[in-house]
Design a protein around this motif. Sequence first.
Motif, PDB file in Angstrom:
ATOM      1  N   GLU A 109      10.426   7.189   9.967  1.00  0.00           N
ATOM      2  CA  GLU A 109      11.761   6.627  10.179  1.00  0.00           C
ATOM      3  C   GLU A 109      12.788   7.305   9.276  1.00  0.00           C
ATOM      4  N   VAL A 110      13.971   7.532   9.846  1.00  0.00           N
ATOM      5  CA  VAL A 110      15.066   8.139   9.082  1.00  0.00           C
ATOM      6  C   VAL A 110      16.313   7.284   9.249  1.00  0.00           C
ATOM      7  N   GLU A 111      17.253   7.457   8.338  1.00  0.00           N
ATOM      8  CA  GLU A 111      18.571   6.843   8.530  1.00  0.00           C
ATOM      9  C   GLU A 111      19.654   7.845   8.160  1.00  0.00           C
ATOM     10  N   ILE A 112      20.844   7.615   8.667  1.00  0.00           N
ATOM     11  CA  ILE A 112      21.963   8.538   8.437  1.00  0.00           C
ATOM     12  C   ILE A 112      22.840   7.953   7.327  1.00  0.00           C
ATOM     13  N   LEU A 113      23.171   8.788   6.344  1.00  0.00           N
ATOM     14  CA  LEU A 113      24.016   8.327   5.232  1.00  0.00           C
ATOM     15  C   LEU A 113      25.461   8.103   5.698  1.00  0.00           C
ATOM     16  N   ALA A 114      26.240   7.532   4.791  1.00  0.00           N
ATOM     17  CA  ALA A 114      27.638   7.186   5.094  1.00  0.00           C
ATOM     18  C   ALA A 114      28.488   8.410   5.427  1.00  0.00           C
ATOM     19  N   ASP A 115      28.048   9.623   5.030  1.00  0.00           N
ATOM     20  CA  ASP A 115      28.840  10.819   5.374  1.00  0.00           C
ATOM     21  C   ASP A 115      28.781  11.116   6.876  1.00  0.00           C
ATOM     22  N   GLY A 116      27.933  10.381   7.606  1.00  0.00           N
ATOM     23  CA  GLY A 116      27.846  10.562   9.055  1.00  0.00           C
ATOM     24  C   GLY A 116      26.949  11.703   9.495  1.00  0.00           C
ATOM     25  N   TRP A 117      26.410  12.459   8.541  1.00  0.00           N
ATOM     26  CA  TRP A 117      25.582  13.624   8.870  1.00  0.00           C
ATOM     27  C   TRP A 117      24.185  13.569   8.264  1.00  0.00           C
ATOM     28  N   THR A 118      24.119  13.400   6.945  1.00  0.00           N
ATOM     29  CA  THR A 118      22.848  13.574   6.237  1.00  0.00           C
ATOM     30  C   THR A 118      21.821  12.542   6.681  1.00  0.00           C
ATOM     31  N   ALA A 119      20.692  13.030   7.208  1.00  0.00           N
ATOM     32  CA  ALA A 119      19.584  12.140   7.582  1.00  0.00           C
ATOM     33  C   ALA A 119      18.594  12.115   6.423  1.00  0.00           C
ATOM     34  N   VAL A 120      18.198  10.915   6.011  1.00  0.00           N
ATOM     35  CA  VAL A 120      17.236  10.771   4.904  1.00  0.00           C
ATOM     36  C   VAL A 120      16.029   9.957   5.378  1.00  0.00           C
ATOM     37  N   THR A 121      14.913  10.101   4.670  1.00  0.00           N
ATOM     38  CA  THR A 121      13.743   9.278   4.989  1.00  0.00           C
ATOM     39  C   THR A 121      14.059   7.844   4.610  1.00  0.00           C
ATOM     40  N   LYS A 122      13.650   6.924   5.452  1.00  0.00           N
ATOM     41  CA  LYS A 122      13.943   5.509   5.224  1.00  0.00           C
ATOM     42  C   LYS A 122      13.230   4.998   3.968  1.00  0.00           C
ATOM     43  N   ASP A 123      12.014   5.552   3.709  1.00  0.00           N
ATOM     44  CA  ASP A 123      11.226   5.072   2.563  1.00  0.00           C
ATOM     45  C   ASP A 123      11.496   5.879   1.288  1.00  0.00           C
ATOM     46  N   GLY A 124      12.443   6.822   1.358  1.00  0.00           N
ATOM     47  CA  GLY A 124      12.815   7.585   0.168  1.00  0.00           C
ATOM     48  C   GLY A 124      11.840   8.689  -0.206  1.00  0.00           C
ATOM     49  N   LYS A 125      10.796   8.891   0.616  1.00  0.00           N
ATOM     50  CA  LYS A 125       9.815   9.947   0.305  1.00  0.00           C
ATOM     51  C   LYS A 125      10.324  11.317   0.765  1.00  0.00           C
ATOM     52  N   LEU A 126       9.624  12.344   0.343  1.00  0.00           N
ATOM     53  CA  LEU A 126      10.072  13.718   0.608  1.00  0.00           C
ATOM     54  C   LEU A 126       9.980  14.082   2.085  1.00  0.00           C
ATOM     55  N   SER A 127      10.784  15.094   2.457  1.00  0.00           N
ATOM     56  CA  SER A 127      10.747  15.627   3.814  1.00  0.00           C
ATOM     57  C   SER A 127      10.898  17.145   3.754  1.00  0.00           C
ATOM     58  N   ALA A 128      10.225  17.853   4.683  1.00  0.00           N
ATOM     59  CA  ALA A 128      10.337  19.317   4.751  1.00  0.00           C
ATOM     60  C   ALA A 128      10.641  19.735   6.187  1.00  0.00           C
ATOM     61  N   HIS A 129      11.166  20.955   6.355  1.00  0.00           N
ATOM     62  CA  HIS A 129      11.676  21.417   7.652  1.00  0.00           C
ATOM     63  C   HIS A 129      11.496  22.934   7.749  1.00  0.00           C
ATOM     64  N   PHE A 130      10.843  23.376   8.805  1.00  0.00           N
ATOM     65  CA  PHE A 130      10.747  24.813   9.086  1.00  0.00           C
ATOM     66  C   PHE A 130      11.126  25.052  10.542  1.00  0.00           C
TER      67      PHE A 130
END
Length: 253
Positions: free
Chosen positions: A215-236
């Motif tokens: 699960e992810v959520e979008i921060l108040a800036d309207g763009w940044t997606a973060v993990t809902k549980d605050g754990k790390l995420s990686a992207h390739f």
Amino acid sequence: LTGMSIPIKSDLELRLMKQACKKAAYVMKKLRAEIKSGVDTEYLNQLAEKIMVKLSCSPAFKGYMGYPRSICISLNNEVVHGLSHAGKVLKEGDIVSIDLGVEYKGFYADMAATFGVGKISQNAQKLINVTKAALYEGIKKAVSGNKLGDISFAIQNCVEYHGYSVVRKFVGHGIGSKLHEEPEIPNFGMPDTGPELKNGMVLAIEPMVNEGGYEVEILADGWTAVTKDGKLSAHFEHTVLIWGMEPRILTEF
């Protein structure tokens, strides 16, 4: 998924896309060399744009649907679309995902990679390794005659085997004269489903992998997606050409 038309690229289109991808890969290589503790994310954003201008291409993301930066820089628990800011600085032990796209002569390239800043934890390193491995497992299935679901399934299988989760909210995509074309490429799914892959299709394959839940959520800036549980995420991510039984990675750097 029926009835979608996935563009097949002509020789000329492929030639321009290959040039765009080469330029994107060059930018990524230059940014990778700058990743160390104390570096300001806004410096990286501006550097990327300067290099693109020098290479006579332009940042694909800037202004896309209103996105305000030239590249996406996502730190630690930020999944994608992270915004650079003066004062948002890389620290020892951080992991940083850089997602960048270029437009050149009307064609697009898109790629992403996650890097460690200085010495990072074993957990963080394993997450990076597995995410990268999942990308390459997906690419192996990007061959003529396979189905789109074969790519999705290979990625999900690799990620979940290692106890991580695949982000479901964001997906890979076709790419060409538009940054996002048909088809959508989820990083989860069933083998032997979806449209058949054919020579000349170009796909941006991009697993986003979370250490905890998907699960992810979008921060108040309207763009940044973060993990809902605050754990790390990686992207390739790589831009990949379907070509017989030999997928061509166009953004290799």
